[in-house]
Motif scaffolding. Structure first.
Motif, short mmCIF file in Angstrom:
data_model
loop_
_atom_site.label_atom_id
_atom_site.label_comp_id
_atom_site.label_asym_id
_atom_site.label_seq_id
_atom_site.Cartn_x
_atom_site.Cartn_y
_atom_site.Cartn_z
N GLU A 48 -6.28 -5.21 -6.31
CA GLU A 48 -6.36 -6.42 -5.49
C GLU A 48 -6.27 -6.11 -4.00
O GLU A 48 -6.59 -6.96 -3.16
N GLY A 49 -5.83 -4.90 -3.65
CA GLY A 49 -5.66 -4.56 -2.25
C GLY A 49 -6.97 -4.24 -1.55
O GLY A 49 -8.01 -4.04 -2.19
N PHE A 50 -6.92 -4.16 -0.24
CA PHE A 50 -8.10 -3.85 0.56
C PHE A 50 -8.27 -2.34 0.65
O PHE A 50 -7.33 -1.62 0.99
N ALA A 51 -9.48 -1.87 0.36
CA ALA A 51 -9.72 -0.43 0.29
C ALA A 51 -10.03 0.20 1.64
O ALA A 51 -10.06 1.43 1.75
N ASP A 52 -10.27 -0.61 2.66
CA ASP A 52 -10.72 -0.09 3.94
C ASP A 52 -9.64 -0.09 5.01
O ASP A 52 -9.92 -0.19 6.20
N VAL A 53 -8.38 0.05 4.61
CA VAL A 53 -7.28 0.01 5.58
C VAL A 53 -7.33 1.22 6.50
O VAL A 53 -7.06 1.12 7.70
N GLY A 54 -7.67 2.39 5.96
CA GLY A 54 -7.75 3.60 6.77
C GLY A 54 -6.41 4.30 6.87
O GLY A 54 -5.73 4.52 5.87
N THR A 55 -5.99 4.62 8.08
CA THR A 55 -4.73 5.30 8.32
C THR A 55 -3.69 4.32 8.84
O THR A 55 -4.00 3.16 9.15
N VAL A 56 -2.45 4.80 8.98
CA VAL A 56 -1.39 3.95 9.53
C VAL A 56 -1.75 3.51 10.95
O VAL A 56 -1.55 2.36 11.33
N TYR A 58 0.84 -1.19 0.00
CA TYR A 58 0.00 0.00 0.00
C TYR A 58 0.88 1.25 0.00
O TYR A 58 2.05 1.20 0.39
N THR A 59 0.32 2.37 -0.43
CA THR A 59 1.01 3.65 -0.31
C THR A 59 0.47 4.37 0.92
O THR A 59 -0.67 4.16 1.35
N VAL A 60 1.31 5.24 1.48
CA VAL A 60 0.90 6.07 2.61
C VAL A 60 0.91 7.51 2.13
O VAL A 60 1.95 8.03 1.70
N GLY A 61 -0.25 8.14 2.17
CA GLY A 61 -0.38 9.49 1.63
C GLY A 61 -0.67 10.53 2.68
O GLY A 61 -0.33 10.38 3.86
#
Length: 223
Positions: free
Chosen positions: A202-210, A188-191
């Motif tokens: 393919e990644g999960f869209a609901d990760v949220g924040t770090v 994932y990227t951290v923005g």
């Protein structure tokens, strides 16, 4: 659990080696096989070799977080391409040996693999035995070697200067690079605002924040 996941992750690489079968060729000065002799296509005048790998897939963010040996955020500070010479798989279980039931390979017949190894400087350690400021190595299938591009359809390589990433990684022992549990679901990227976004669909869209990811990993490890 960890043993099963590691076997599956390694199996993905072995499947890739078989998918590139027939790509061995003339030896270079160092005696390495050239994995680009066949199975290559021209793309803009350059050779492209396609790999295919079957990776473990996870039904939820909790599932993959619970399997990870290391979860970190960090930035790529260097990368290199390497030619690996995997040992021929053994055993009768197809999950661990995709060649199970096939004729035995002759010595040296297993095709080499090209991988990209990225050096990542850790910004935050969420799980695992590293700390902020440490550097780790992360291996991904494919890369450019001796003017030939090797591509795996589901892999997007970590990029130097590409900002900060959040990674869920498998360990393969002291001195060996880590690898992603799944090329899309574990990267994932951290923005802005520490928002964590999948690199691929393919990644999960609901990760949220770090911080939310850290809570998810803690919860998953307690199950």
């Amino acid at each position: 659990m960890t043993s099963r996941r590691t076997t599956l992750a390694l199996s993905a690489v072995l499947v890739a080696a078989l998918g590139a079968a027939g790509c061995s060729g003339d030896s270079g000065k160092d005696g390495d096989k050239d994995p680009s002799r066949s199975g290559a296509e021209k793309a803009g005048g350059s050779k492209v070799v396609s790999y295919h790998a079957d990776y473990p897939e996870y039904g939820s963010l909790d599932a993959i977080a619970g399997e990870a040996d290391l979860v970190v955020t960090g930035q790529v500070v260097a990368s290199r391409s390497e030619l690996l010479k995997p040992a021929a798989p053994a055993g009768k279980d197809p999950a661990a040996n995709p060649r199970a039931g096939a004729p035995a390979a002759a010595p040296g017949e297993t095709d080499p693999l090209v991988v990209t190894v990225s050096t990542v400087k850790v910004a935050k350690s969420i799980a695992g035995g590293v700390k902020a400021g440490d550097t780790i190595e992360v291996s991904q299938l494919g890369g450019t070697y001796k003017g030939v591009t090797y591509k795996e359809e589901s892999t997007k390589h970590l990029a130097k200067g590409g900002g900060q990433y959040a990674l869920m990684l498998a360990s393969h022992g002291k001195g060996a690079p880590y690898d992603l549990l799944n090329p899309g679901q574990a990267m994932y990227t951290v923005g802005k605002g520490s928002a964590v976004q999948p690199v691929t669909g393919e990644g999960f869209a609901d990760v949220g924040t770090v911080d939310k990811l850290a809570k998810t990993v803690t919860r998953a490890k307690q199950k």
